[in-house]
Each structure stands twice: as structure tokens, then as C-alpha cells.
Design a protein around this motif. Structure first.
Motif, mmCIF file in Angstrom:
data_model
loop_
_atom_site.group_PDB
_atom_site.id
_atom_site.type_symbol
_atom_site.label_atom_id
_atom_site.label_comp_id
_atom_site.label_asym_id
_atom_site.label_seq_id
_atom_site.Cartn_x
_atom_site.Cartn_y
_atom_site.Cartn_z
ATOM 1 N N GLN A 319 0.442 -1.350 -0.087
ATOM 2 C CA GLN A 319 0.380 0.065 -0.168
ATOM 3 C C GLN A 319 0.944 1.410 0.141
ATOM 4 O O GLN A 319 0.668 2.248 0.973
ATOM 5 N N PRO A 320 2.374 1.348 -1.108
ATOM 6 C CA PRO A 320 2.546 3.070 -0.804
ATOM 7 C C PRO A 320 2.224 3.882 -0.948
ATOM 8 O O PRO A 320 2.436 4.960 -0.166
ATOM 9 N N ASP A 321 0.828 4.136 -1.751
ATOM 10 C CA ASP A 321 0.876 5.492 -1.937
ATOM 11 C C ASP A 321 -0.162 5.667 -0.594
ATOM 12 O O ASP A 321 -0.044 6.217 -0.516
ATOM 13 N N ALA A 322 -0.986 4.281 -0.767
ATOM 14 C CA ALA A 322 -1.692 4.987 0.314
ATOM 15 C C ALA A 322 -1.069 5.440 1.619
ATOM 16 O O ALA A 322 -1.423 6.757 2.776
ATOM 17 N N ALA A 323 0.092 4.643 1.833
ATOM 18 C CA ALA A 323 0.465 5.070 3.579
ATOM 19 C C ALA A 323 1.232 5.705 3.208
ATOM 20 O O ALA A 323 1.616 6.748 4.354
#
Length: 429
Positions: A319-323
Motif C-alpha cells: 500500500q505505498p501510496d496510501a501509506a
């Protein structure tokens, strides 16, 4: 949130680092799917139950603004965080956002464990943070973390003890501290301060070397303190000890003892975070009434320390973008200001630090209020004094052990410095 926490618990790094390298080289299993689609797992360090309500509200606000994304908050005790995150990173089952500190996080940044942020955080967003604080979460020119909350050390002092010793103000430099220590001991029989030399505890003395102009290691990681400035720093602490101007327990007791002595009225100055004034007010009201704060003591360099907590994102997150969006939300101006007020710490963003809460002294200001102003005033120039490096606690250990030997007369200063340099350069890598 005391500053010594930034230095604690590195003793397991060597062993766990070997284990981590072995797991990675052997091919760790894929990340376990412990979170659902659109779910971000967020780990903090020992912020429950004191700040449970704060984080529940923070998470609710984020989820409302970002439909489809859920935050799963896990709070981990200080004593367990390093072991847990090392194991999770090795197994590729790490949470999506993790609250660490730069010194520890850099150990894993060296193994490419974290998401690099330079191309993911827009320049205009990056500029919202103090540049000197942002640098604390960089390694080899690459950014691996977002700065979060901070503390800068202040000199909390007992105005009555200083007055009894005929002193109008606390010392500003280590040179003045030595003179102050002698005058207080001669006039009152008490000590000016307590600075621990227990290798596993505070890095205050090691930081003093940097403040005195000592380069600890060179660009190759070799000892660089076997120099005239390094020997002068060794000599400074040896002279204080041999002249009876430091309590004998500096060799055996940690920073907790420094707080105890100050609260008992046995020392005149406590080098600590401004937040400890509330502890002093609770535990020692009579001492609190005569306590005030001044900028932290420094050397000829004028350098002042800052202890940083940051947020990092594992490279293997699904979840790189949400993280990243959540990490930026946690550390934005509004939320940093809110948390700084709740936790009595400092923000790492420029705008939040310019709030009246940190700049205007109220008419009914308490010692803690005044200390907050002093602490905040140091933010623009404060820096992480000990460079991010492998085996940083081993460096502290070898210097402290040899410094102790010189204090006890078991070695000359020259021998202690040489032995410390050889011990550092000859360690097993």
C-alpha cells in the motif's frame, strides 16, 4: 519521550543485523496478508493509553477524508519495537507505516528496507519541514523517513543553588560549566550537574564531543577522534571527575539518576527535555518553584542537539501510496501542532513551530511554558549530533569505556584515546 530514548536499546543490533542479512540473502517469505485491501497498518511506540483518544480522532478524520482506506493502529512497547520491526522486515510482513527514530531506522536504510521518498514527496511538501531535521532521516543522500515529533535539550537549573554559589546565571558553554561546577562545589558542597558515562545509556557526553568540535569518524567510518580536539574533550571530562566535580555514580548510573539528583536538590543543572519540568513539578514541588530553563550547554561550535522521531514506510509495502498519504497526514502542520500540544513535544514543520504556543509567553507562564519557548527557539539550528552509522552504540561504548579508564587513573588520556580509536577500527564487521 525523553531524549535518551533516542539512544536506547541498540545492543541487539549486531546480532539481529546478522540474522536480518541472513534472512534476506536466503530469500525471505512473501509478506503475509495481515491487512485487507485498502488497509494501512500503522505502528507507533508506546503512545497508548495516553494518546489513544488523539489517534482515534486522527484516524477517523483521515478515513473520512479518504473513503476506502482503513487504518489499523498497533502500539508497540519501547522495549519490543526494534526486535519486532527487524523480524517483520526480514519476513516481509512489516506494517505499512512505522514510528521509529533516525538512528535505528538508518540501520535498516543501509539494507534498503525503506521506501525512498525523494521522488515521492513533492519539493513544496518537503520544504514544509525544517531542512536540518529532514537531513536526520537521510543516508547516502537518500531520504528514507518523514520527520515527526522532536525534543531539544534545555538546561533546567535551580536558581536557589546558583544564587547560593554567587552565580547570576547558568553556564552557556562547557568551559563555563567547568568554572560553575567548581564554584558550586566550593560554595555549597553540591554538584553542578550529572552526566552519565554508562555505555548503554545517554549519548549526552558523546554529543558533547561533537559540540566541542570533535569529528567522531571519517568518510570511511574509521575513528577520527584521535586528534588534539578529541584529546581535549577526553581531558575535559577526566579533569572534572578527578577534581571531584562530578558524582562518582556517573560511571555506574544512568540519566534517571540525573533526574533524581536534581529533584533532590543535589545538583544545580539538569540537561534534559523541557517536558521533564512537569515531572519535576509533580515529584518535587519545592524544586520546581525555583527551577528555570536556559538554552542547552554547548561547545565552541555552538551546535545544539535535537532528538527526532520519524515515520518510515517499508519498501515491501503493498500500500505505498496510501501509506505515504497517511504518513504525510500525520506529519502535516495541523496534526503536528495538535500532537505537540497534547504530548508536550515540538513539531518538525516550520509553520507549526511558528504558532503562538511556541513563541508567546503567557502572563501566567509556568516553568514548563517558559522551557517550551526555550526549547522551540533552538529548532532552526538544532541537529542530530551523532551521525547515522552502523554500530553507533559500539562507538559510544568504546569511547565511554576508555574515558572511564582515564577517569579512574588506569590509563593516561593519550592512551585512552588511542585505545578507543584502535578498538573502534579493529572491531569485527
Amino acid at each position: 519521550m525523553r531524549q535518551t530514548r533516542t539512544w536506547r536499546k541498540f545492543g541487539v543490533l549486531a546480532l539481529l543485523g546478522v540474522v536480518l542479512s541472513w534472512l534476506i540473502s536466503c530469500g525471505a517469505p512473501a509478506k503475509q496478508q495481515t491487512t485487507g485491501a485498502g488497509e494501512v497498518e500503522f505502528w507507533t511506540m508506546q503512545l497508548q493509553p495516553q494518546f489513544t483518544d488523539y489517534f482515534k480522532q486522527l484516524i477517523t478524520t483521515f478515513e473520512t477524508q479518504n473513503p476506502g482506506t482503513k487504518i489499523r493502529w498497533v502500539d508497540v512497547p519501547w522495549a519490543e519495537m526494534e526486535r519486532k520491526i527487524l523480524t517483520a522486515v526480514a519476513a516481509k510482513s512489516a506494517p505499512d507505516v512505522v514510528n521509529l527514530n533516525p538512528n535505528f531506522a538508518s540501520q535498516l536504510a543501509a539494507r534498503n528496507a525503506w521506501l525512498e521518498l525523494d521522488t515521492k514527496v513533492p519539493a513544496e511538501v518537503k520544504q514544509q519541514y525544517f531542512s536540518n531535521i529532514w537531513q536526520s532521516s537521510t543516508l547516502d543522500g537518500k531520504s528514507f523517513g518523514l520527520p515527526w515529533y522532536l525534543t531539544t535539550r534545555v538546561a533546567i537549573y535551580n536558581s536557589d543553588l546558583l544564587k547560593q554559589a554567587g552565580l547570576a546565571k547558568p553556564p552557556a558553554t562547557y568551559a563555563e560549566l567547568a568554572q560553575t561546577a567548581k564554584q558550586i562545589k566550593d560554595k555549597t558542597g553540591k554538584y553542578a550537574f550529572f552526566a552519565t558515562l554508562v555505555p548503554e545509556d545517554s549519548g549526552e557526553v558523546l554529543e558533547s564531543f561533537v559540540q566541542m568540535g570533535v569529528q567522531l569518524v571519517d568518510s570511511q567510518g574509521k575513528a577520527a577522534f584521535n586528534t588534539p580536539p578529541g584529546k581535549a574533550a577526553f581531558q575535559y571530562w577526566v579533569d572534572l571527575y578527578k577534581n571531584g566535580l562530578m558524582p562518582k555514580e556517573v560511571l555506574t548510573e544512568g540519566h534517571r539518576h540525573a533526574i533524581d539528583l536534581y529533584q533532590q536538590g543535589q545538583t544545580a543543572i539538569l540537561a534534559s527535555g523541557a517536558e521533564f519540568l512537569k515531572t519535576i513539578e509533580k515529584n518535587a514541588p519545592s524544586i520546581s518553584k525555583v527551577s528555570a530553563s536556559a538554552p542547552q550547554i554547548t561547545g565552541d561550535t555552538g551546535k545544539k542537539n535535537v532528538a527526532v522521531m520519524n515515520l518510515v514506510i517499508p519498501k515491501d509495502t503493498d500500500q505505498p501510496d496510501a501509506a505515504l498519504k497517511f504518513a504525510l497526514f500525520v506529519t502535516n502542520d495541523q496534526n503536528q501542532l495538535s500532537f505537540a500540544k497534547a504530548a508536550n513535544v515540538l513539531p518538525s514543520t516550520i509553520k507549526a513551530s511558528e504558532d503562538r504556543y511556541f513563541t508567546d509567553i503567557p502572563a501566567d507562564a509556568t516553568p514548563a511554558d517558559k522551557a517550551r519557548m526555550v526549547s522551540a527557539s533552538q529548532l532552526k539550528t538544532a541537529e542530530v549530533l551523532i551521525p547515522a552509522m552502523k554500530d553507533v552504540k559500539e562507538l559510544q561504548k568504546v569511547i565511554y569505556q576508555n574515558l572511564q579508564a582515564a577517569m579512574l587513573g588506569q590509563k593516561t588520556v593519550d592512551q585512552a584515546v588511542n585505545d578507543a580509536a584502535q578498538g573502534w577500527n579493529g572491531r569485527s564487521l
